[in-house]
Design a protein around this motif. Structure first.
Motif, PDB file in Angstrom:
ATOM      1  N   UNK A 100       0.735  -1.447   0.067  1.00 28.10           N
ATOM      2  CA  UNK A 100      -0.006  -0.095   0.032  1.00 28.10           C
ATOM      3  C   UNK A 100       1.033   1.160  -0.085  1.00 28.10           C
ATOM      4  N   UNK A 101       2.124   1.312   0.119  1.00 32.10           N
ATOM      5  CA  UNK A 101       3.045   2.173   0.181  1.00 32.10           C
ATOM      6  C   UNK A 101       2.566   3.277   1.270  1.00 32.10           C
ATOM      7  N   UNK A 102       2.415   2.536   2.389  1.00 31.67           N
ATOM      8  CA  UNK A 102       2.083   3.310   3.809  1.00 31.67           C
ATOM      9  C   UNK A 102       3.186   2.837   4.829  1.00 31.67           C
ATOM     10  N   UNK A 103       3.520   3.852   5.695  1.00 29.59           N
ATOM     11  CA  UNK A 103       4.264   3.590   6.796  1.00 29.59           C
ATOM     12  C   UNK A 103       3.294   3.015   7.971  1.00 29.59           C
ATOM     13  N   UNK A 104       3.999   2.624   8.850  1.00 32.38           N
ATOM     14  CA  UNK A 104       3.322   2.176  10.150  1.00 32.38           C
ATOM     15  C   UNK A 104       2.511   3.380  10.752  1.00 32.38           C
ATOM     16  N   UNK A 105       3.381   4.490  10.959  1.00 30.76           N
ATOM     17  CA  UNK A 105       2.852   5.792  11.381  1.00 30.76           C
ATOM     18  C   UNK A 105       1.628   6.122  10.556  1.00 30.76           C
ATOM     19  N   UNK A 106       1.748   5.876   9.269  1.00 32.00           N
ATOM     20  CA  UNK A 106       0.327   6.658   8.529  1.00 32.00           C
ATOM     21  C   UNK A 106      -0.728   5.657   8.939  1.00 32.00           C
ATOM     22  N   UNK A 107      -0.494   4.453   8.800  1.00 28.25           N
ATOM     23  CA  UNK A 107      -1.620   3.449   9.089  1.00 28.25           C
ATOM     24  C   UNK A 107      -2.281   3.905  10.776  1.00 28.25           C
ATOM     25  N   UNK A 108      -1.409   4.025  11.536  1.00 33.61           N
ATOM     26  CA  UNK A 108      -1.930   4.179  12.939  1.00 33.61           C
ATOM     27  C   UNK A 108      -2.376   5.836  12.976  1.00 33.61           C
ATOM     28  N   UNK A 109      -2.138   6.516  12.016  1.00 29.03           N
ATOM     29  CA  UNK A 109      -3.017   8.085  11.998  1.00 29.03           C
ATOM     30  C   UNK A 109      -4.233   7.774  11.365  1.00 29.03           C
ATOM     31  N   UNK A 110      -4.168   6.990  10.331  1.00 28.39           N
ATOM     32  CA  UNK A 110      -5.531   6.621   9.910  1.00 28.39           C
ATOM     33  C   UNK A 110      -6.514   6.110  10.784  1.00 28.39           C
ATOM     34  N   UNK A 111      -5.976   4.971  11.703  1.00 26.59           N
ATOM     35  CA  UNK A 111      -6.573   4.196  12.604  1.00 26.59           C
ATOM     36  C   UNK A 111      -7.231   5.317  13.748  1.00 26.59           C
ATOM     37  N   UNK A 112      -6.305   6.186  14.181  1.00 27.04           N
ATOM     38  CA  UNK A 112      -6.901   7.076  15.039  1.00 27.04           C
ATOM     39  C   UNK A 112      -7.643   8.321  14.489  1.00 27.04           C
TER      40      UNK A 112
END
Length: 148
Positions: free
Chosen positions: A63-75
């Motif tokens: 997905x070309x996402x970082x873990x931080x980006x995923x966590x931000x989406x989740x938040x």
């Protein structure tokens, strides 16, 4: 130690034979025990080592996402599905709730939002044909009228 018990060299415990997998092409117990194998797999997954790829690696490569980006989406979504607004209820193999799935356009690869397992399956099944949802709704409505 009886004949139906096996010693696990990893955890140092004697356990019933059913707590061990069979060795390939044999009925002899594979060591370590199932619980130790599972613990090792989880540690490798969390660390991103071994045969299994880590969640961070999947996010990056698929997905070309970082873990931080995923966590931000989740938040941003307050840990809830972007469609139904519910927390994830599907459980993984270990019994813990699954992570929300990264929904993306399969043609362009553009990431949309995070979905629960059920909503992700529905969007996958419908594909890029939203009119199919109208057909599904009509089908369910017709059968609900017959049942009611």
């Amino acid at each position: 130690m009886g004949p139906d018990e096996v010693f696990c060299r990893k955890c140092g415990e004697t356990k019933p034979r059913v707590a061990f997998y069979d060795q390939p092409h044999s009925t002899l117990p594979r060591r370590p025990c199932k619980a130790c194998i599972l613990t090792d797999k989880r540690a490798r997954y969390a660390a991103g080592d071994g045969d299994r790829v880590s969640h961070a690696q999947v996010l990056r490569e698929k997905y070309n996402l970082t873990s931080a980006q995923y966590e931000q989406m989740l938040a941003d979504q307050k840990g809830r599905c972007a469609i139904c607004g519910q927390l994830e209820t599907a459980r993984g193999r270990g019994g813990t709730p699954r992570r929300l799935a990264v929904d993306h356009d399969h043609r362009s690869g553009v990431v949309r939002q995070l979905l629960c397992h059920r909503c992700n399956l529905v969007t996958w099944a419908v594909g890029e044909n939203p009119a199919l949802l109208d057909e599904v709704r009509a089908y369910l409505d017709a059968h609900a009228r017959r049942a009611g």
